[in-house]
Design a protein around this motif. Structure first.
Motif, PDB file in Angstrom:
ATOM      1  N   VAL A  61     -28.353  51.579 -44.238  1.00 19.70           N
ATOM      2  CA  VAL A  61     -27.418  52.710 -44.256  1.00 19.70           C
ATOM      3  C   VAL A  61     -27.661  53.621 -43.070  1.00 19.70           C
ATOM      4  N   GLN A  62     -28.927  53.899 -42.773  1.00  9.05           N
ATOM      5  CA  GLN A  62     -29.220  54.834 -41.694  1.00  9.05           C
ATOM      6  C   GLN A  62     -28.688  54.341 -40.363  1.00  9.05           C
ATOM      7  N   ARG A  63     -28.662  53.036 -40.153  1.00 11.10           N
ATOM      8  CA  ARG A  63     -28.085  52.514 -38.917  1.00 11.10           C
ATOM      9  C   ARG A  63     -26.650  53.024 -38.721  1.00 11.10           C
ATOM     10  N   ALA A  64     -25.809  52.789 -39.713  1.00 10.72           N
ATOM     11  CA  ALA A  64     -24.407  53.203 -39.600  1.00 10.72           C
ATOM     12  C   ALA A  64     -24.286  54.721 -39.536  1.00 10.72           C
ATOM     13  N   TRP A  65     -25.134  55.396 -40.285  1.00 13.47           N
ATOM     14  CA  TRP A  65     -25.103  56.859 -40.321  1.00 13.47           C
ATOM     15  C   TRP A  65     -25.465  57.436 -38.956  1.00 13.47           C
ATOM     16  N   ILE A  66     -26.453  56.839 -38.304  1.00 13.19           N
ATOM     17  CA  ILE A  66     -26.840  57.261 -36.955  1.00 13.19           C
ATOM     18  C   ILE A  66     -25.643  57.171 -36.006  1.00 13.19           C
ATOM     19  N   VAL A  67     -24.897  56.062 -36.082  1.00 13.65           N
ATOM     20  CA  VAL A  67     -23.754  55.890 -35.185  1.00 13.65           C
ATOM     21  C   VAL A  67     -22.677  56.929 -35.466  1.00 13.65           C
ATOM     22  N   LEU A  68     -22.412  57.206 -36.732  1.00 18.88           N
ATOM     23  CA  LEU A  68     -21.429  58.235 -37.085  1.00 18.88           C
ATOM     24  C   LEU A  68     -21.812  59.584 -36.494  1.00 18.88           C
ATOM     25  N   GLU A  69     -23.085  59.937 -36.621  1.00 18.89           N
ATOM     26  CA  GLU A  69     -23.544  61.226 -36.102  1.00 18.89           C
ATOM     27  C   GLU A  69     -23.656  61.214 -34.582  1.00 18.89           C
ATOM     28  N   GLU A  70     -24.119  60.128 -34.043  1.00 18.33           N
ATOM     29  CA  GLU A  70     -24.286  59.993 -32.593  1.00 18.33           C
ATOM     30  C   GLU A  70     -22.948  60.185 -31.882  1.00 18.33           C
ATOM     31  N   ARG A  71     -21.884  59.621 -32.451  1.00 14.79           N
ATOM     32  CA  ARG A  71     -20.597  59.601 -31.776  1.00 14.79           C
ATOM     33  C   ARG A  71     -19.667  60.718 -32.243  1.00 14.79           C
ATOM     34  N   GLY A  72     -20.084  61.513 -33.224  1.00 16.24           N
ATOM     35  CA  GLY A  72     -19.267  62.634 -33.668  1.00 16.24           C
ATOM     36  C   GLY A  72     -17.996  62.237 -34.381  1.00 16.24           C
ATOM     37  N   ILE A  73     -18.036  61.116 -35.093  1.00 14.58           N
ATOM     38  CA  ILE A  73     -16.870  60.621 -35.833  1.00 14.58           C
ATOM     39  C   ILE A  73     -16.738  61.386 -37.153  1.00 14.58           C
ATOM     40  N   SER A  74     -15.529  61.778 -37.493  1.00 17.53           N
ATOM     41  CA  SER A  74     -15.298  62.470 -38.765  1.00 17.53           C
ATOM     42  C   SER A  74     -15.386  61.476 -39.916  1.00 17.53           C
ATOM     43  N   TYR A  75     -16.093  61.841 -40.963  1.00 22.98           N
ATOM     44  CA  TYR A  75     -16.232  60.958 -42.117  1.00 22.98           C
ATOM     45  C   TYR A  75     -16.535  61.782 -43.356  1.00 22.98           C
ATOM     46  N   GLN A  76     -16.244  61.185 -44.499  1.00 20.61           N
ATOM     47  CA  GLN A  76     -16.614  61.773 -45.780  1.00 20.61           C
ATOM     48  C   GLN A  76     -17.781  60.979 -46.350  1.00 20.61           C
ATOM     49  N   TYR A  77     -18.842  61.673 -46.683  1.00 16.68           N
ATOM     50  CA  TYR A  77     -20.052  61.035 -47.202  1.00 16.68           C
ATOM     51  C   TYR A  77     -19.958  60.903 -48.721  1.00 16.68           C
ATOM     52  N   LYS A  78     -20.215  59.707 -49.220  1.00 15.19           N
ATOM     53  CA  LYS A  78     -20.277  59.495 -50.666  1.00 15.19           C
ATOM     54  C   LYS A  78     -21.543  58.721 -51.021  1.00 15.19           C
ATOM     55  N   GLU A  79     -22.405  59.348 -51.788  1.00 11.68           N
ATOM     56  CA  GLU A  79     -23.624  58.698 -52.262  1.00 11.68           C
ATOM     57  C   GLU A  79     -23.267  57.747 -53.402  1.00 11.68           C
ATOM     58  N   VAL A  80     -23.744  56.513 -53.310  1.00 10.81           N
ATOM     59  CA  VAL A  80     -23.488  55.517 -54.345  1.00 10.81           C
ATOM     60  C   VAL A  80     -24.631  55.543 -55.352  1.00 10.81           C
ATOM     61  N   ASN A  81     -24.302  55.744 -56.607  1.00 13.26           N
ATOM     62  CA  ASN A  81     -25.302  55.696 -57.669  1.00 13.26           C
ATOM     63  C   ASN A  81     -25.689  54.231 -57.892  1.00 13.26           C
TER      64      ASN A  81
END
Length: 255
Positions: free
Chosen positions: A40-60
């Protein structure tokens, strides 16, 4: 990534919790996450690195919503839903985020076709050599096997670090190789405390490269407090974890 079969901390903490708070509004891109998961952190890093707008949803992990399972039958995180279409697998998501948002910078793949191919080759090395060696070392119970897997990991890291131009793999540009590796660098305290690993023992500039990766702002912003990882990794250290990766390592197969 699967999860241990006992209760884990339910939400991100520390810097990661601050990042989650900033991404609760509805967006075209929905990021389905498990805060504890290195994939997960891999994809999350790219989202933050590139400033892409996204909605975060934690999966139970114990009660996955029907909608999540409908878009991702494997039930694994990370996954994304973009304008009603879904993708999963961490590196596929990372490349999608590069391709789908070409005007966002910085890029995680170089523009030169040859350099882009080199980045993909060494990302594959991270995924197929370094990560499995790390997991084999973490899960190994026999002291002799631990020594063998430690050397296997160190060898895979040395092979990579020989190609690092510094400060990141390709030089100044932070690329997919760095993204793919960073979550395991952040977590290497587990094998340092329990399996005899040390960055210094790898040699070849690995300590310096690892320090660059873990101090990258996008990595810091997607990292939770260390204390909440302890019980999760205790399961791996006892070779009792039930994640898909852990089961594959136990069975001696790839995943």
């Amino acid at each position: 990534m699967g999860v241990p079969d006992e209760q884990i901390h339910p939400v991100a903490t520390g810097r990661a919790a601050q990042t989650v708070k900033q991404h609760q509004e509805s967006q075209d891109l929905v990021f389905y996450s498990g805060w504890f998961c290195p994939y997960v952190q891999r994809a999350w890093i790219v989202l933050e690195e590139r400033g892409i707008s996204y909605q975060y949803k934690e999966v139970n992990p114990y009660k996955k919503e029907p909608h999540f399972l409908s878009i991702n039958p494997k039930g694994l995180v990370p996954a994304i839903e973009y304008k009603g279409r879904a993708l999963y697998e961490s590196l596929i998501i990372c490349e999608f985020l590069e391709d789908a948002f070409p005007n966002y910078e910085p890029h995680i793949l170089p523009s030169d076709p040859f350099d882009r191919a080199i980045v993909r080759l060494w990302t594959d090395h991270v995924n197929k050599q370094i990560v499995p060696a790390n997991m084999r070392l973490t899960q190994a119970q026999d002291p002799q096997k631990q020594r063998e897997h430690l050397e296997e990991l160190n060898k895979a890291l040395r092979t990579l670090v020989e190609k690092v131009k510094g400060p990141y793999f390709l030089g100044e540009q932070f690329t997919l190789v760095d993204v793919a590796l960073a979550p395991w660098v952040v977590r290497d305290w587990v094998i340092a405390e329990h399996r005899g690993y040390s960055r210094e023992a790898v040699g070849g500039g690995w300590k310096e490269y690892a320090a660059q990766l873990e101090s990258r702002e996008s990595v810091l912003k997607t990292s939770s407090d260390k204390v909440h990882f302890t019980e999760i990794y205790a399961r791996y250290l006892r070779d009792e974890a039930q994640s898909e990766g852990a089961k594959a390592i136990r069975a001696g197969r790839s995943w």
